[in-house]
Write a protein that holds these residues in place. Structure first.
Motif, short mmCIF file in Angstrom:
data_model
loop_
_atom_site.label_atom_id
_atom_site.label_comp_id
_atom_site.label_asym_id
_atom_site.label_seq_id
_atom_site.Cartn_x
_atom_site.Cartn_y
_atom_site.Cartn_z
N MET A 1 0.83 -1.21 0.00
CA MET A 1 0.00 0.00 0.00
C MET A 1 0.86 1.26 0.00
N ASP A 2 1.94 1.26 0.80
CA ASP A 2 2.80 2.43 0.83
C ASP A 2 3.65 2.48 -0.44
N GLN A 3 3.40 3.51 -1.25
CA GLN A 3 4.15 3.62 -2.49
C GLN A 3 5.16 4.75 -2.39
N GLY A 4 5.73 4.91 -1.22
CA GLY A 4 6.78 5.91 -1.07
C GLY A 4 6.29 7.26 -0.59
N GLY A 5 4.99 7.39 -0.36
CA GLY A 5 4.47 8.67 0.09
C GLY A 5 4.40 8.71 1.61
N SER A 6 4.55 9.88 2.17
CA SER A 6 4.41 10.02 3.61
C SER A 6 3.11 10.74 3.93
N ASN A 7 2.68 10.59 5.19
CA ASN A 7 1.47 11.28 5.62
C ASN A 7 1.57 12.79 5.40
N LEU A 8 2.77 13.32 5.66
CA LEU A 8 2.96 14.77 5.51
C LEU A 8 2.78 15.19 4.05
N GLN A 9 3.26 14.35 3.13
CA GLN A 9 3.10 14.67 1.70
C GLN A 9 1.63 14.64 1.30
N VAL A 10 0.88 13.66 1.83
CA VAL A 10 -0.55 13.58 1.51
C VAL A 10 -1.24 14.86 1.97
N LEU A 11 -0.96 15.25 3.22
CA LEU A 11 -1.57 16.47 3.76
C LEU A 11 -1.19 17.68 2.89
N GLY A 12 0.08 17.78 2.54
CA GLY A 12 0.56 18.92 1.77
C GLY A 12 -0.06 19.00 0.39
N VAL A 13 -0.11 17.86 -0.31
CA VAL A 13 -0.66 17.85 -1.67
C VAL A 13 -2.12 18.29 -1.67
N PHE A 14 -2.92 17.72 -0.73
CA PHE A 14 -4.35 18.04 -0.78
C PHE A 14 -4.65 19.41 -0.19
N ALA A 15 -3.80 19.90 0.71
CA ALA A 15 -3.98 21.27 1.19
C ALA A 15 -3.70 22.26 0.06
N LEU A 16 -2.67 21.96 -0.75
CA LEU A 16 -2.38 22.82 -1.91
C LEU A 16 -3.56 22.80 -2.88
N LEU A 17 -4.06 21.60 -3.17
CA LEU A 17 -5.20 21.50 -4.10
C LEU A 17 -6.41 22.24 -3.54
N SER A 18 -6.58 22.22 -2.22
CA SER A 18 -7.72 22.89 -1.59
C SER A 18 -7.72 24.39 -1.89
N VAL A 19 -6.56 25.04 -1.74
CA VAL A 19 -6.53 26.49 -1.94
C VAL A 19 -6.51 26.85 -3.43
N MET A 65 -13.50 11.62 -3.09
CA MET A 65 -12.59 10.58 -3.59
C MET A 65 -11.14 10.82 -3.18
N VAL A 66 -10.80 12.06 -2.78
CA VAL A 66 -9.41 12.29 -2.33
C VAL A 66 -9.07 11.38 -1.14
N MET A 67 -10.10 10.99 -0.36
CA MET A 67 -9.85 10.10 0.78
C MET A 67 -9.33 8.75 0.31
N VAL A 68 -9.88 8.26 -0.80
CA VAL A 68 -9.44 6.96 -1.31
C VAL A 68 -8.00 7.07 -1.84
N ILE A 69 -7.67 8.21 -2.42
CA ILE A 69 -6.27 8.41 -2.86
C ILE A 69 -5.35 8.38 -1.64
N GLY A 70 -5.74 9.11 -0.58
CA GLY A 70 -4.93 9.11 0.64
C GLY A 70 -4.79 7.71 1.22
N TYR A 71 -5.90 6.95 1.16
CA TYR A 71 -5.89 5.57 1.66
C TYR A 71 -4.89 4.72 0.89
N HIS A 72 -4.80 4.94 -0.41
CA HIS A 72 -3.86 4.17 -1.22
C HIS A 72 -2.41 4.50 -0.89
N VAL A 73 -2.17 5.70 -0.37
CA VAL A 73 -0.78 6.09 -0.09
C VAL A 73 -0.35 5.60 1.28
N THR A 74 -1.11 5.92 2.32
CA THR A 74 -0.67 5.55 3.68
C THR A 74 -1.80 4.96 4.54
#
Lengths: 178, 206
Positions: A1-19, A65-74
């Protein structure tokens, strides 16, 4: 399941997309694909299409659906962080803005902002549609399904879009698409 | 839910503080559980203005104006703004949670099931079909909004430039927003509309 992404990266990517999500979820699809597929390699093109499809068949905002993407990462923590990242920054901005907005009651720039952003948002949505088409349209069957749904939504006013989307899935199973 | 109310008999707008947090949560939970396909603005108006009378039409449209001009989804931005007007920050949080909880629960259930069945040919076939259908739907909704709202040469130019920047040149969204955004607003700056007497902007949207 972990494809090299960290929790912090997930938070950062989707926070950027949010704004950046001016104009809503569809407007931010190309940037979501660029970050999630091309930059971080969290998903393949086909996985993105599948997860985007999951978002379409649930009620409420389909960008959940962003939740499912996050689930796939971590895993579940990734799902929670994707939710917080995508919904909290924009919500905070809306909350603050709605409290100061009324101070600009008489400002003619309010109308300018609304009027100017309208075509920009339509352009971003069109780019979002092109981006999804590149991922989801592959072969004559998918072209025909897309055209049928397009005609249904555009010309039959009272049809529930969820029924058309689910019908697309049923046709996919019946034809054994892959 | 109360009996269906027509516009004429809509109750007067509630005073802030009258509505309980539980009522806010349940109302948005119901909207979050029953709205599909991006038509959430119509659901919100029907519930908040016509059935509950928590906002009058004017307040609803002013909230929608803010929700659409800012980043984020109309559905969640509206939940935050309306929740805040009814019960302050806690009301905003409760409304946001209610709006997103049903979809979040379901999409996670599907997402977990998908993770262990991604290679199942039937799951695959269904999602290929759903993806194709979603493409057609997004194209139709985009065209509907575009045709209702727009029509000047400036509009067409802004749309074309935006699509070329994003889809052809793959310019990062942040630069598109920071360049096209101010230019578009300046094109429609006060007192110099490219076309006078534009009709009222359409308020339906994703």
């Amino acid at each position: 399941m972990d494809q090299g992404g960290s929790n912090l990266q997930v938070l950062g990517v989707f926070a950027l997309l949010s704004v950046l999500a001016v104009g809503g979820g569809a407007a931010v699809i190309p940037e979501t694909k660029a970050l999630v597929i091309d930059q971080h390699h969290w998903l393949t093109d086909d996985q993105f299409r599948d997860i985007y499809g999951l978002g379409q068949v649930v009620p409420g905002p389909n960008m959940l659906m962003v939740m499912v993407i996050g689930y796939h990462v971590t895993g579940f923590m990734g799902a929670l962080l994707a939710y917080l990242g995508f919904f909290l920054p924009a919500s905070l901005i809306s909350w603050l803005a709605s409290r100061v907005w009324d101070h600009f009651e008489g400002s003619p720039w309010r109308a300018s902002l609304q009027r100017g952003l309208a075509p920009l948002v339509v352009g971003l949505m069109a780019a979002g549609a092109i981006s999804i088409a590149k991922t989801a349209i592959d072969g004559a069957e998918t072209v025909l399904i897309a055209i049928a749904v397009f005609l249904g939504v555009y010309f039959v006013k009272k049809v529930n879009p969820a029924i058309l989307v689910l019908s697309g899935g049923a046709v996919g199973v019946a034809l054994g698409l892959h | 839910m109360s009996a269906p109310a027509s516009e004429a008999e809509a109750p007067p707008a509630a005073r802030p503080g009258q509505v309980t947090l539980a009522e806010i949560f349940l109302t948005f939970l119901l909207i979050g559980a029953t709205s599909f396909g991006g038509g959430v603005v119509a659901y919100l108006r029907n519930t908040l203005v016509l059935q509950k009378g928590w906002l009058d039409e004017e307040r609803f449209l002013s909230a929608l104006e803010i929700a659409q001009a800012l980043p984020g989804l109309n559905a969640t931005n509206m939940s935050v703004i309306v929740g805040d007007r009814l019960r302050g920050p806690v009301g905003a949080l409760v409304a946001l949670l209610g709006m997103t909880l049903p979809g979040a629960t379901l999409v996670m259930a599907l997402g977990v099931a998908y993770a262990s069945n991604a290679s199942n040919p039937h799951v695959n076939a269904a999602l290929v079909g759903v993806g194709a259908a979603a493409t057609g739907m997004l194209a139709a909704v985009t065209l509907q909004i575009g045709r209702k709202q727009l029509g000047t040469v400036a509009d067409v130019a802004i749309i074309a430039v935006t699509v070329v920047l994003v889809s052809v040149l793959h310019v990062s969204l942040i630069w598109v927003l920071l360049t096209v955004g101010p230019i578009a607003v300046l094109l429609y700056r006060p007192n110099t509309p490219p076309v006078p007497d534009r009709p009222e902007p359409h308020h339906g949207s994703l």
